[in-house]
Structures are given as C-alpha cells and as structure tokens.
Design a protein around this motif. Structure first.
Motif, PDB file in Angstrom:
ATOM      1  N   LYS A 112       5.535  -6.923  -1.892  1.00 28.18           N
ATOM      2  CA  LYS A 112       5.126  -6.170  -3.085  1.00 28.18           C
ATOM      3  C   LYS A 112       3.759  -6.640  -3.577  1.00 28.18           C
ATOM      4  CE  LYS A 112       6.553  -4.740  -7.712  1.00 28.18           C
ATOM      5  NZ  LYS A 112       5.227  -4.971  -8.316  1.00 28.18           N
ATOM      6  N   VAL A 113       3.586  -7.947  -3.684  1.00 25.61           N
ATOM      7  CA  VAL A 113       2.318  -8.480  -4.173  1.00 25.61           C
ATOM      8  C   VAL A 113       1.184  -8.112  -3.221  1.00 25.61           C
ATOM      9  CG1 VAL A 113       1.035 -10.595  -4.675  1.00 25.61           C
ATOM     10  CG2 VAL A 113       3.416 -10.353  -5.435  1.00 25.61           C
ATOM     11  N   ALA A 114       1.383  -8.264  -1.914  1.00 27.69           N
ATOM     12  CA  ALA A 114       0.329  -7.993  -0.940  1.00 27.69           C
ATOM     13  C   ALA A 114      -0.046  -6.520  -0.908  1.00 27.69           C
ATOM     14  CB  ALA A 114       0.779  -8.456   0.443  1.00 27.69           C
ATOM     15  N   LEU A 115       0.918  -5.632  -0.997  1.00 29.39           N
ATOM     16  CA  LEU A 115       0.622  -4.194  -0.980  1.00 29.39           C
ATOM     17  C   LEU A 115      -0.148  -3.779  -2.226  1.00 29.39           C
ATOM     18  CD1 LEU A 115       3.992  -2.817   0.450  1.00 29.39           C
ATOM     19  CD2 LEU A 115       1.747  -2.698   1.550  1.00 29.39           C
ATOM     20  N   GLU A 116       0.223  -4.325  -3.366  1.00 26.29           N
ATOM     21  CA  GLU A 116      -0.505  -3.987  -4.592  1.00 26.29           C
ATOM     22  C   GLU A 116      -1.928  -4.540  -4.547  1.00 26.29           C
ATOM     23  OE1 GLU A 116       1.965  -5.527  -7.667  1.00 26.29           O
ATOM     24  OE2 GLU A 116       3.229  -3.730  -7.780  1.00 26.29           O
ATOM     25  N   GLU A 117      -2.095  -5.762  -4.032  1.00 32.59           N
ATOM     26  CA  GLU A 117      -3.448  -6.316  -3.916  1.00 32.59           C
ATOM     27  C   GLU A 117      -4.291  -5.544  -2.914  1.00 32.59           C
ATOM     28  OE1 GLU A 117      -2.853 -10.370  -2.902  1.00 32.59           O
ATOM     29  OE2 GLU A 117      -2.412 -11.023  -4.967  1.00 32.59           O
ATOM     30  N   GLY A 118      -3.643  -4.942  -1.919  1.00 29.38           N
ATOM     31  CA  GLY A 118      -4.372  -4.157  -0.923  1.00 29.38           C
ATOM     32  C   GLY A 118      -4.620  -2.729  -1.341  1.00 29.38           C
ATOM     33  N   GLY A 119      -4.260  -2.378  -2.564  1.00 29.09           N
ATOM     34  CA  GLY A 119      -4.538  -1.033  -3.077  1.00 29.09           C
ATOM     35  C   GLY A 119      -3.462  -0.013  -2.769  1.00 29.09           C
ATOM     36  N   CYS A 120      -2.339  -0.436  -2.233  1.00 28.80           N
ATOM     37  CA  CYS A 120      -1.245   0.490  -1.939  1.00 28.80           C
ATOM     38  C   CYS A 120      -0.312   0.592  -3.151  1.00 28.80           C
ATOM     39  CB  CYS A 120      -0.457   0.022  -0.718  1.00 28.80           C
ATOM     40  SG  CYS A 120      -1.412   0.028   0.816  1.00 28.80           S
ATOM     41  N   THR A 121       0.364   1.718  -3.220  1.00 29.18           N
ATOM     42  CA  THR A 121       1.268   1.984  -4.339  1.00 29.18           C
ATOM     43  C   THR A 121       2.700   2.049  -3.834  1.00 29.18           C
ATOM     44  OG1 THR A 121      -0.456   3.292  -5.438  1.00 29.18           O
ATOM     45  CG2 THR A 121       1.804   3.566  -6.228  1.00 29.18           C
ATOM     46  N   ILE A 122       3.579   1.349  -4.516  1.00 28.46           N
ATOM     47  CA  ILE A 122       5.007   1.435  -4.211  1.00 28.46           C
ATOM     48  C   ILE A 122       5.604   2.457  -5.176  1.00 28.46           C
ATOM     49  CG2 ILE A 122       7.196   0.188  -4.119  1.00 28.46           C
ATOM     50  CD1 ILE A 122       5.636  -2.336  -3.511  1.00 28.46           C
ATOM     51  N   PRO A 123       5.893   3.667  -4.713  1.00 29.82           N
ATOM     52  CA  PRO A 123       6.313   4.741  -5.626  1.00 29.82           C
ATOM     53  C   PRO A 123       7.785   4.627  -6.012  1.00 29.82           C
ATOM     54  CG  PRO A 123       6.299   5.545  -3.390  1.00 29.82           C
ATOM     55  CD  PRO A 123       5.829   4.116  -3.316  1.00 29.82           C
ATOM     56  N   PHE A 124       8.122   5.342  -7.059  1.00 28.10           N
ATOM     57  CA  PHE A 124       9.510   5.483  -7.466  1.00 28.10           C
ATOM     58  C   PHE A 124       9.868   6.967  -7.383  1.00 28.10           C
ATOM     59  CE2 PHE A 124       6.690   5.385 -11.129  1.00 28.10           C
ATOM     60  CZ  PHE A 124       6.983   6.573 -11.771  1.00 28.10           C
TER      61      PHE A 124
ATOM     62  N   LEU B  18      10.298  10.067   5.984  1.00 29.14           N
ATOM     63  CA  LEU B  18       9.323  10.726   5.115  1.00 29.14           C
ATOM     64  C   LEU B  18      10.129  11.404   4.017  1.00 29.14           C
ATOM     65  CD1 LEU B  18       6.994  12.318   7.832  1.00 29.14           C
ATOM     66  CD2 LEU B  18       6.661  10.162   6.611  1.00 29.14           C
ATOM     67  N   THR B  19      10.297  10.722   2.909  1.00 32.08           N
ATOM     68  CA  THR B  19      11.138  11.244   1.840  1.00 32.08           C
ATOM     69  C   THR B  19      10.323  12.112   0.889  1.00 32.08           C
ATOM     70  OG1 THR B  19      10.775   9.336   0.396  1.00 32.08           O
ATOM     71  CG2 THR B  19      12.545   9.179   2.019  1.00 32.08           C
ATOM     72  N   GLU B  20      10.966  12.577  -0.174  1.00 28.32           N
ATOM     73  CA  GLU B  20      10.287  13.460  -1.107  1.00 28.32           C
ATOM     74  C   GLU B  20       9.145  12.771  -1.852  1.00 28.32           C
ATOM     75  OE1 GLU B  20      13.215  14.997  -3.697  1.00 28.32           O
ATOM     76  OE2 GLU B  20      14.198  16.242  -2.179  1.00 28.32           O
ATOM     77  N   SER B  21       9.303  11.460  -2.084  1.00 28.90           N
ATOM     78  CA  SER B  21       8.299  10.785  -2.910  1.00 28.90           C
ATOM     79  C   SER B  21       7.649   9.589  -2.238  1.00 28.90           C
ATOM     80  CB  SER B  21       8.933  10.328  -4.229  1.00 28.90           C
ATOM     81  OG  SER B  21      10.030   9.474  -3.968  1.00 28.90           O
ATOM     82  N   SER B  22       8.025   9.265  -0.976  1.00 25.62           N
ATOM     83  CA  SER B  22       7.464   8.077  -0.351  1.00 25.62           C
ATOM     84  C   SER B  22       7.551   8.155   1.163  1.00 25.62           C
ATOM     85  CB  SER B  22       8.199   6.819  -0.836  1.00 25.62           C
ATOM     86  OG  SER B  22       9.542   6.839  -0.373  1.00 25.62           O
ATOM     87  N   VAL B  23       6.705   7.323   1.788  1.00 20.90           N
ATOM     88  CA  VAL B  23       6.789   7.078   3.231  1.00 20.90           C
ATOM     89  C   VAL B  23       7.454   5.722   3.399  1.00 20.90           C
ATOM     90  CG1 VAL B  23       5.491   6.779   5.363  1.00 20.90           C
ATOM     91  CG2 VAL B  23       4.688   8.420   3.639  1.00 20.90           C
TER      92      VAL B  23
END
Length: 281
Positions: free
Chosen positions: A254-266, A224-229
C-alpha cells in the motif's frame, strides 16, 4: 415390621463385624490413595523413558493417559476387593462384566471417541505442535488424549474437541508442509499505468528477505472488475513466516503504490443524470 427386622440385622452385623469393616474401609482408602500416587509415579516414569527414547510426542501423550487410566482401574478393583472380600469382589466384577454390554450402548459416544483417538495416533494426520483447523475451529495442537484432542487457539483459549468429531470431518494441517503460499489481491485504478504498478509490486517482493526464491512468486492480472484492476500476488514463504509476511506485504504494498503515484480504489458507481429526463419529470 420388615424395615425393623432389616435394621436389627444391620445393627447385629455391625456389632459383630464393625471393627473388621472399619479396618477394611481404612485399608481400602489407603490402597486407593497410595495406589493412585503410585500410578502417577509409574506414568511419569514411563513418560520420561519415552522422552529419552525420542518417542513421538503425540503417541507419548496418548500412551500416558491410557496407562494411567488402566492403573487407576486396577487400584479401584483392589480397594473394592479389600472391602467386599475376594468372593464378593469376584461377583462384583462379574456383575460389571455382565453390565458391560449395556454400558457400552450407553457410552457409544465415548467408545467412538476412543476408537477415533486410536485412528489419530496410527495415521497421524497431525502431531502435537501442529497448527490445524478441525471440527470448525483452529489452533495449535497441545495434546491428543484418549477421548479428546486439546487445542490452543491464537488468542490463547483452550479448546477441547471430541476425537470422533475430528475423524468424521475435514482436517486442515497448516504446518504439515515446510512452505506455504501467501495469496494477496492488490487493486489498482484503471487510470494507473499497469506496467508501473507491476514494477512497484515486483520491487516490494524482491526487497522482502523472507520470500523464497523458489518457487518464484506469481504476479498476474487476475480480474478486471467494475472499479479496479486486480493483481494476484502469490509469493512462497516458510510456514513459520506466513503470518508475518502476509501482514508486512499488505502494509508495504500500500505504501509503495501510493508513493509511486498509483491509486488503490474502493468500490464505487458513477451516476449520470440527463437534464432532459429531469425536465420531463
């Protein structure tokens, strides 16, 4: 003068023995050329015999180089014998033997490389065709020679490594085992539903046919980091499929997570400025 006397003796020797010396030089050259050709033929013949006998390629390459070197040394001695004569050649060999100790000290590095080559052949930490990481570099093993090991890197570069550097360091053999584990870290936002993200990742893993059913893929929340799980995703694949599966999963997840409404944070930081502190300044 001494120089004039020595020159006169040389002229006298060449006048008396010039023809014989010339024939001996020609014969020595022929012995060397034909002997080297025969040494190559003998080496190729022994190599074919070992191939038919299904001798290990690593051992076969080492024996081939060792045999050729030994035969070539015999040819050189035979050529010198023709030039110098039997007595002189024996004296020459004796001088070489007496100087062997000094040469050994001067060639300590080469001798250690030779000994290391023997160790590599006997204990077989890797074989020809294996992909290894040795002496700070990595590549596919092309040949184990008497003094060096030849690798071919991923970008098709020939790398020659002294054997002593290999046995004196760590050896990582990526193809020694039939299976490998692909380790991926997938990051999702704190705003995303973990169950949804986990379900998407599990679906992508199940749809990849090159992933082995056993051992089962590992999927767990690692940090559990500062900006992401962070999810730790570790499926098992055949060693030959490692890189292709690694690259494919990076793209598919990456494609599947974005299509599923999840966000890959930076990585990011939120800065809060209080109006009272600004007014004070």
């Amino acid at each position: 003068f001494p120089m004039e006397q020595m020159w006169d003796k040389i002229i006298e020797y060449l006048t008396v023995n010039g023809v014989d010396l010339l024939w001996n030089l020609v014969a020595a050259a022929l012995i060397f050329l034909i002997g080297r050709w025969l040494a190559r033929l003998a080496t190729l013949f022994v190599n074919k015999v070992m191939e038919k006998g299904h001798v290990d390629p690593t051992l076969r390459a080492f024996i081939k180089h060792l045999l050729y070197s030994a035969l070539l040394l015999m040819v050189i001695v035979a050529a010198l014998t023709k030039i110098l004569g039997d007595d002189a050649s024996k004296q020459f060999v004796a001088v070489i033997g007496a100087a062997g100790l000094a040469v050994g000290f001067a060639l300590q590095g080469s001798l250690s490389n030779f000994a290391a080559g023997i160790i590599l052949i006997l204990f077989k930490p890797f074989r020809v065709g294996d992909f290894v990481e040795i002496a700070g570099t990595s590549g596919k093993v092309q040949e184990i020679q008497i003094f060096n090991t030849v690798l071919n890197s991923i970008d098709n570069t020939k790398i020659i490594i002294p054997n002593a550097q290999i046995t004196g360091g760590n050896i990582r053999n990526y193809t020694a085992n039939e299976t490998r584990r692909v380790d991926l870290t997938i990051r999702v936002s704190y705003r995303d539903d973990l169950k949804t993200a986990r379900g998407i990742i599990e679906r992508v893993l199940a749809e990849e046919p090159r992933i082995l059913p056993e051992p089962a893929p590992l999927l767990a929340v690692s940090q559990l980091t500062e900006s992401s799980v962070n999810f730790l995703v570790c499926p098992w694949v055949k060693g030959t499929d490692y890189w292709s599966v690694l690259f494919a999963l990076n793209e598919k997840l990456k494609v599947a997570l974005e299509e599923g409404g999840c966000t890959i944070p930076f990585p990011q930081q939120d800065v809060h400025i209080r109006a009272k502190e600004i007014a004070t300044v």
